[in-house]
Design a protein around this motif. Sequence first.
Motif, PDB file in Angstrom:
ATOM      1  N   SER A  50       4.060   0.183   8.596  1.00  0.00           N
ATOM      2  CA  SER A  50       4.125   0.353   7.147  1.00  0.00           C
ATOM      3  C   SER A  50       3.689  -0.896   6.379  1.00  0.00           C
ATOM      4  O   SER A  50       3.310  -0.814   5.200  1.00  0.00           O
ATOM      5  CB  SER A  50       5.545   0.742   6.719  1.00  0.00           C
ATOM      6  N   ASP A  66      -0.749   9.845   1.380  1.00  0.00           N
ATOM      7  CA  ASP A  66      -1.335   8.504   1.386  1.00  0.00           C
ATOM      8  C   ASP A  66      -0.400   7.604   0.592  1.00  0.00           C
ATOM      9  O   ASP A  66      -0.610   7.326  -0.581  1.00  0.00           O
ATOM     10  CB  ASP A  66      -2.731   8.562   0.761  1.00  0.00           C
ATOM     11  N   VAL A  80       7.623   4.635   3.268  1.00  0.00           N
ATOM     12  CA  VAL A  80       6.166   4.620   3.402  1.00  0.00           C
ATOM     13  C   VAL A  80       5.752   5.201   4.756  1.00  0.00           C
ATOM     14  O   VAL A  80       4.808   5.995   4.835  1.00  0.00           O
ATOM     15  CB  VAL A  80       5.624   3.189   3.231  1.00  0.00           C
ATOM     16  N   TYR A 138       1.781   4.378  -0.571  1.00  0.00           N
ATOM     17  CA  TYR A 138       1.874   2.932  -0.717  1.00  0.00           C
ATOM     18  C   TYR A 138       3.258   2.626  -1.279  1.00  0.00           C
ATOM     19  O   TYR A 138       3.872   3.481  -1.925  1.00  0.00           O
ATOM     20  CB  TYR A 138       0.789   2.400  -1.649  1.00  0.00           C
ATOM     21  N   TYR A 163       0.732  -1.268   3.846  1.00  0.00           N
ATOM     22  CA  TYR A 163       0.749  -0.380   2.687  1.00  0.00           C
ATOM     23  C   TYR A 163       1.841  -0.739   1.678  1.00  0.00           C
ATOM     24  O   TYR A 163       2.019  -0.032   0.688  1.00  0.00           O
ATOM     25  CB  TYR A 163       0.916   1.070   3.151  1.00  0.00           C
ATOM     26  N   ARG A 189      -1.778  11.088  -2.934  1.00  0.00           N
ATOM     27  CA  ARG A 189      -1.483   9.655  -2.879  1.00  0.00           C
ATOM     28  C   ARG A 189      -0.320   9.349  -3.812  1.00  0.00           C
ATOM     29  O   ARG A 189      -0.309   9.769  -4.969  1.00  0.00           O
ATOM     30  CB  ARG A 189      -2.697   8.819  -3.276  1.00  0.00           C
ATOM     31  N   ARG A 219       3.473   8.655   5.130  1.00  0.00           N
ATOM     32  CA  ARG A 219       2.158   8.662   5.778  1.00  0.00           C
ATOM     33  C   ARG A 219       2.149   9.582   6.994  1.00  0.00           C
ATOM     34  O   ARG A 219       1.154  10.265   7.267  1.00  0.00           O
ATOM     35  CB  ARG A 219       1.744   7.238   6.141  1.00  0.00           C
TER      36      ARG A 219
END
Length: 220
Positions: free
Chosen positions: A33, A163, A154, A165, A36, A140, A158
């Motif tokens: 992670s 996506d 995170v 962050y 990100y 995202r 994912r």
Amino acid sequence: MIRMRRLAAAALLLFGLGCGALWGVNRWVETASAPYIVAPAYAPEADAVLILGARVYSETRVSPMLHDRLTAGLALYEAGKAPKIIVSGDNGQEEYDEVNAMKTFLIERGVPPEDIFMDHAGFSTYESLYRARAIFGVDRAIVVTQGYHLKRAVYVGRALGVDAYGVASDPRAYAGAERYEAREKLARAKDFVLVHTSRPKPTYLGEPFPITGDGRATHD
């Protein structure tokens, strides 16, 4: 006596293997992670800022931890990092409502209601990230929570196809931080197993509310 010693040795071996597996999973989640998790200025543009819930005391009073998550998420929204905000938390009981407290906080600070999407069934980190994609159609997201929790959020996002962050919201120390950290290590192992095995559906799914629409449709 020999039998007891063998049983004790086996128990110690199993304990050691369990501790090793727990350490390995935590290390994996942290490493995977890390790329990100970014400073606010480096967060990419996203479909939504996803603010994860925490304790509230009433519909108008949030805990310090949640206050800081909301403040960090609001700053990202105001910086133009995402056009929408998802507040995801526990609204499973009539007398306890995280998401309306979160919505109230944001509206009082100038966020238009139509830009706030409410996830009333974000009962866990896993469910919040699952529903972000399945219900709101998020590709995202910028996830906002405290640093100790952010790595798992995170990673789970994912793994589930978001996506994701992360931006940490840690402007101060929190009471009970050591306890949260310890519990988080176990939670990472649990969610690691979930995303890599059965991937169960959340407690509730329901009809979709695309993030491109009007958030007021989720305010009931």
